[in-house]
Design an enzyme around this catalytic site. Structure first.
Site, PDB file in Angstrom:
ATOM      1  N   HIS A 112       1.052  -1.161  -0.021  1.00 18.92           N
ATOM      2  CA  HIS A 112      -0.085   0.059   0.187  1.00 18.92           C
ATOM      3  C   HIS A 112       0.905   1.371   0.017  1.00 18.92           C
ATOM      4  CE1 HIS A 112       0.391  -0.239   4.554  1.00 18.92           C
ATOM      5  NE2 HIS A 112       0.386   1.176   4.361  1.00 18.92           N
ATOM      6  N   ASP A 142       0.208  -7.728   1.497  1.00 18.89           N
ATOM      7  CA  ASP A 142       0.642  -6.250   1.666  1.00 18.89           C
ATOM      8  C   ASP A 142       2.172  -6.200   1.556  1.00 18.89           C
ATOM      9  OD1 ASP A 142       0.148  -3.499   1.440  1.00 18.89           O
ATOM     10  OD2 ASP A 142      -0.322  -3.197   3.649  1.00 18.89           O
ATOM     11  N   SER A 215       4.795   2.428   7.760  1.00 19.69           N
ATOM     12  CA  SER A 215       4.404   1.355   6.975  1.00 19.69           C
ATOM     13  C   SER A 215       5.680   0.793   6.033  1.00 19.69           C
ATOM     14  CB  SER A 215       3.142   1.605   6.310  1.00 19.69           C
ATOM     15  OG  SER A 215       2.012   1.766   6.949  1.00 19.69           O
ATOM     16  N   LEU A 270      -5.663 -26.072  -3.203  1.00 18.45           N
ATOM     17  CA  LEU A 270      -6.592 -27.472  -3.115  1.00 18.45           C
ATOM     18  C   LEU A 270      -7.880 -27.579  -3.772  1.00 18.45           C
ATOM     19  CD1 LEU A 270      -6.365 -30.112  -1.454  1.00 18.45           C
ATOM     20  CD2 LEU A 270      -7.268 -28.878   0.555  1.00 18.45           C
ATOM     21  N   VAL A 272     -11.124 -26.565  -2.660  1.00 23.19           N
ATOM     22  CA  VAL A 272     -12.359 -26.758  -2.034  1.00 23.19           C
ATOM     23  C   VAL A 272     -12.978 -25.617  -1.252  1.00 23.19           C
ATOM     24  CG1 VAL A 272     -11.736 -29.249  -1.344  1.00 23.19           C
ATOM     25  CG2 VAL A 272     -10.965 -27.352   0.117  1.00 23.19           C
TER      26      VAL A 272
END
Length: 481
Positions: A112, A142, A215, A270, A272
């Site tokens: 971000h 992120d 960040s 997988l 599912v």
């Protein structure tokens, strides 16, 4: 004879010595460093400030000032143009943090921080500035990987093992909070394995001060190793209140390795749909504990090819226990695409081992799972009230009303008693019950048989497979005494 005043002085001195000794013992028990200065000095050259520039489309008119069509519209448009606020594009800047992970210039930050940026500028501790290019990004965790070209080898830091970090360990964060640049804060690991909103979340919670601009910066252990990437804070006012979150390094390193090699992530798939096993679902299925991942649907893909079925409870994946859906998703995602793994499922009270060759999640995302056709049915016209539900067999009219395909089968819920457990657990008119007690039901009589069978088996609830707009989920409904 001892002077009372001298005796009091000796007594108070003794208490002071004992207090100082107790403080020293407490500090030793905490393992508190005398100073973070040496650590900060050693890692600072590898931490960077990141400035991004983005072109923002200009406004085409005086939006938000006067209503469209107002006689004052032209006046305000002229005023904006005079002030340089017309429809010309504008440049917007943002600040963040990052850190160098190799001497040849690979830099890690948050996605971000650089998302949508036209230009990315890296500022080093010594004042040098270099442009960066994006190697790859992973919005799910992120994380973004950047690259700068330098004339000399760059100082860098290494990743540590985030799994060894314990609650209470000292940590240090460094970054560019609020544009102040190269700021250090220290605290402890407050919690581990935090999940916010992402599928692959594994956050370290810390009380080290993290603010806007931090960040993408690193979270260090006391050995100077990166054990987390500072990503988010929990705050009512936008500032640090001592609840910050850093994506665990053991997640980040896998992402970075794939971005470096492929420019994108390649996670195992997988194939599912799953949900957690709750206590009432476990009781309805006769399971010993409420653990594992309950398969609600098996569209075309690796799991279907292995023979996996809706109603299976996945208890082991590639030799590791599956506690819930989150653990399964992370285990599968961290497994190499194309690898054949053994998956242990609980089916009808017995365990079975299936061999599954994993696909790639990124290729499968966005694909609409194929619904499986069910057996033909005999229409029953009547509605019946069962377990707080008013249900009717599927017919062409109901398929049309619910916009279902011609292959859709099951029992349609036309009404739900708002005082019933079924309503409390989210069943609503328009839902379609396709299974009861892990058996297909297309007739009301079949549902009644499963209710009776569950009672005879001494179970307190019945497991229903309910579909809403094609999305399946299991719901355990209590049986009336």
């Amino acid at each position: 004879m001892i002077d009372p005043a001298r005796l009091r002085l000796m007594w108070m001195t003794g208490i002071s010595v004992m207090f100082i000794f107790a403080q020293a013992l407490a500090a030793a028990a905490r393992g508190a460093p005398e100073s973070f200065a040496d650590l900060a000095e050693s890692i600072s050259p590898a931490v960077v400030n990141i400035t991004t520039t983005t072109t923002v489309a200009g406004r085409t008119g005086p939006q938000g000032i006067v209503p469209e069509g107002s006689p004052f519209e032209d006046f305000f448009r002229e005023f904006q143009d005079r002030g340089g606020q017309g429809d010309r594009p504008r440049r917007s800047s943002a600040l963040g943090s990052g850190f160098v992970i190799s001497e040849d210039g690979f830099v890690v930050t948050n996605n971000h921080v650089i998302e949508g940026a036209d230009e990315i500028l890296i500022e080093f501790f010594g004042g040098q500035e270099l442009p960066a290019e994006v190697i790859g990004t992973d919005p799910k965790t992120d994380i973004a990987l950047l690259k700068v070209e330098a004339d000399q080898a760059l100082p860098f830091v290494n990743f540590g093992d985030s799994d060894t970090a314990r609650v209470g360990d000292w940590v240090m964060a460094m970054g560019n909070p609020l544009g102040q640049g190269f700021s250090v804060s220290a605290g402890i690991v407050s919690a581990r394995n935090r999940a916010l909103s992402g599928t692959y979340d594994d956050y370290i919670q810390t009380d080290a001060a993290i603010n806007r601009g931090n960040s993408g910066g690193p979270l260090f252990n006391m050995d100077g190793q990166v054990i987390g990437v500072n990503t988010a804070i929990l705050s009512p006012n936008g500032g640090s209140i001592g609840i910050g979150f850093s994506m665990a390094s053991n997640v980040v390193t896998k992402v970075v390795d794939q971005l470096k090699e492929y420019g994108e992530t390649r996670r195992g798939w997988l194939g599912v749909r799953i949900q957690d096993v709750t206590d009432d679902v476990a009781e309805a299925m006769g399971l010993e504990s409420a653990s594992g991942a309950l398969v609600t649907d098996v569209p075309e893909g690796p799991a279907m090819e292995s023979g996996m079925e809706a109603g299976d409870v996945i208890v082991k994946f590639d030799g590791r226990d599956v506690t819930d859906t989150r653990s399964l998703v992370r285990q599968v995602g961290n497994t190499t695409v194309g690898k054949s793994v053994l998956v242990v499922v609980n089916r009808d009270g017995k365990t079975q081992t299936l061999k599954v060759t994993l696909g790639r999640r990124e290729e499968a995302e966005g694909a609409v799972p194929a619904s499986q056709p069910l057996d033909d049915m005999v229409e029953e016209p009547a509605e019946v009230e069962i377990l707080g539900l008013t249900i009717a067999p599927m017919n062409d009219e109901l398929r049309e009303q619910l916009e279902l395909p011609s292959s859709a089968e099951g029992l349609v819920v036309s009404d739900v008693d708002e005082m019933s457990e079924a309503y409390e657990k989210g069943l609503r008119a328009g839902d379609v019950i396709t299974e009861a007690g892990q058996q297909k039901v297309t007739e009301i009589a079949a549902l009644e048989e499963q209710i009776e069978a569950a009672r005879e088996a001494g179970r307190k609830s019945l497991l229903l497979l309910v579909r809403r707009a094609g999305d399946p989920r299991f719901v355990a409904i209590g049986l009336d005494e």
